[in-house]
Design a protein around this motif. Structure first.
Motif, PDB file in Angstrom:
ATOM      1  N   UNK A   1      -8.111  43.038  11.283  1.00 22.07           N
ATOM      2  CA  UNK A   1      -7.969  42.793  12.711  1.00 22.07           C
ATOM      3  C   UNK A   1      -6.491  42.722  13.049  1.00 22.07           C
ATOM      4  N   UNK A   2      -6.101  43.320  14.143  1.00 23.71           N
ATOM      5  CA  UNK A   2      -4.715  43.295  14.613  1.00 23.71           C
ATOM      6  C   UNK A   2      -4.434  41.953  15.281  1.00 23.71           C
ATOM      7  N   UNK A   3      -3.473  41.214  14.751  1.00 23.38           N
ATOM      8  CA  UNK A   3      -3.121  39.921  15.322  1.00 23.38           C
ATOM      9  C   UNK A   3      -1.907  39.997  16.227  1.00 23.38           C
ATOM     10  N   UNK A   4      -1.102  41.026  16.106  1.00 24.95           N
ATOM     11  CA  UNK A   4       0.143  41.090  16.844  1.00 24.95           C
ATOM     12  C   UNK A   4      -0.082  41.598  18.257  1.00 24.95           C
ATOM     13  N   UNK A   5       0.360  40.817  19.237  1.00 20.68           N
ATOM     14  CA  UNK A   5       0.271  41.238  20.638  1.00 20.68           C
ATOM     15  C   UNK A   5       1.658  41.392  21.225  1.00 20.68           C
ATOM     16  N   UNK A   6       2.679  41.279  20.398  1.00 19.26           N
ATOM     17  CA  UNK A   6       4.042  41.199  20.875  1.00 19.26           C
ATOM     18  C   UNK A   6       4.739  42.543  20.763  1.00 19.26           C
ATOM     19  N   UNK A   7       4.754  43.297  21.816  1.00 18.91           N
ATOM     20  CA  UNK A   7       5.464  44.567  21.813  1.00 18.91           C
ATOM     21  C   UNK A   7       6.907  44.365  22.242  1.00 18.91           C
ATOM     22  N   UNK A   8       7.199  43.225  22.851  1.00 18.14           N
ATOM     23  CA  UNK A   8       8.551  42.895  23.292  1.00 18.14           C
ATOM     24  C   UNK A   8       8.916  41.533  22.720  1.00 18.14           C
ATOM     25  N   UNK A   9      10.063  41.464  22.054  1.00 20.05           N
ATOM     26  CA  UNK A   9      10.536  40.188  21.531  1.00 20.05           C
ATOM     27  C   UNK A   9      11.161  39.378  22.652  1.00 20.05           C
ATOM     28  N   UNK A  10      11.025  38.077  22.544  1.00 16.45           N
ATOM     29  CA  UNK A  10      11.641  37.197  23.535  1.00 16.45           C
ATOM     30  C   UNK A  10      13.143  37.143  23.313  1.00 16.45           C
ATOM     31  N   UNK A  11      13.890  37.089  24.398  1.00 16.57           N
ATOM     32  CA  UNK A  11      15.332  36.881  24.350  1.00 16.57           C
ATOM     33  C   UNK A  11      15.578  35.425  24.698  1.00 16.57           C
ATOM     34  N   UNK A 100       7.378  35.744  13.672  1.00 18.04           N
ATOM     35  CA  UNK A 100       8.816  35.876  13.931  1.00 18.04           C
ATOM     36  C   UNK A 100       9.474  34.507  13.779  1.00 18.04           C
ATOM     37  N   UNK A 101      10.161  34.277  12.649  1.00 21.04           N
ATOM     38  CA  UNK A 101      10.760  32.981  12.364  1.00 21.04           C
ATOM     39  C   UNK A 101      11.763  32.577  13.439  1.00 21.04           C
ATOM     40  N   UNK A 102      12.566  33.523  13.932  1.00 25.05           N
ATOM     41  CA  UNK A 102      13.545  33.207  14.966  1.00 25.05           C
ATOM     42  C   UNK A 102      12.849  32.747  16.254  1.00 25.05           C
ATOM     43  N   UNK A 103      11.780  33.449  16.654  1.00 28.84           N
ATOM     44  CA  UNK A 103      11.059  33.053  17.869  1.00 28.84           C
ATOM     45  C   UNK A 103      10.390  31.691  17.690  1.00 28.84           C
ATOM     46  N   UNK A 104       9.817  31.447  16.543  1.00 31.67           N
ATOM     47  CA  UNK A 104       9.166  30.163  16.282  1.00 31.67           C
ATOM     48  C   UNK A 104      10.151  29.005  16.344  1.00 31.67           C
TER      49      UNK A 104
END
Length: 106
Positions: A1-11, A100-104
């Motif tokens: 199952x695809x878990x990733x919904x993030x096509x754009x990373x947060x700035x 994404x460790x940086x986003x977390x």
């Protein structure tokens, strides 16, 4: 199952919000996400819940992808879902890219 919904990373200075589609009781959970300016986001409500075991997962249909959340997270969304209007929420398990460790860490 695809878990990733993030096509754009947060700035820096952004946050992702969950737009929970209306529904009743056991209807499938559906949503979409948006990226907002953290200094002036649209009105939203933060969801506080205990993640629970990842051994028991449920699916949230988010735009064109499916996201697995804990059973506790799915139950929280079902209780918060409105019958006739979308509800804008911030829920860490969906709104933060857990891979994404940086986003977390933001």
């Amino acid at each position: 199952m695809e878990n990733t919904i993030y096509t754009v990373s947060l700035k820096d200075g952004q946050l992702r919000l969950l737009h929970l589609s209306p529904g009743c009781d056991s209807e499938p959970l559906t949503c979409m996400t948006s990226i907002e300016d953290a200094d002036a986001p649209q009105h939203y409500e933060a969801v506080s819940y205990l993640w629970g075991s990842m051994d028991y997962k449920e699916v949230v249909h988010c735009a064109s992808r499916d996201v697995e959340v804990t059973r506790n997270g799915a139950q929280a969304l079902r209780r918060l879902r409105l019958k006739d209007n979308a509800r804008v929420l911030w829920m860490d398990q969906i709104c933060i890219n857990q891979a994404d460790l940086q986003e977390r860490s933001q």
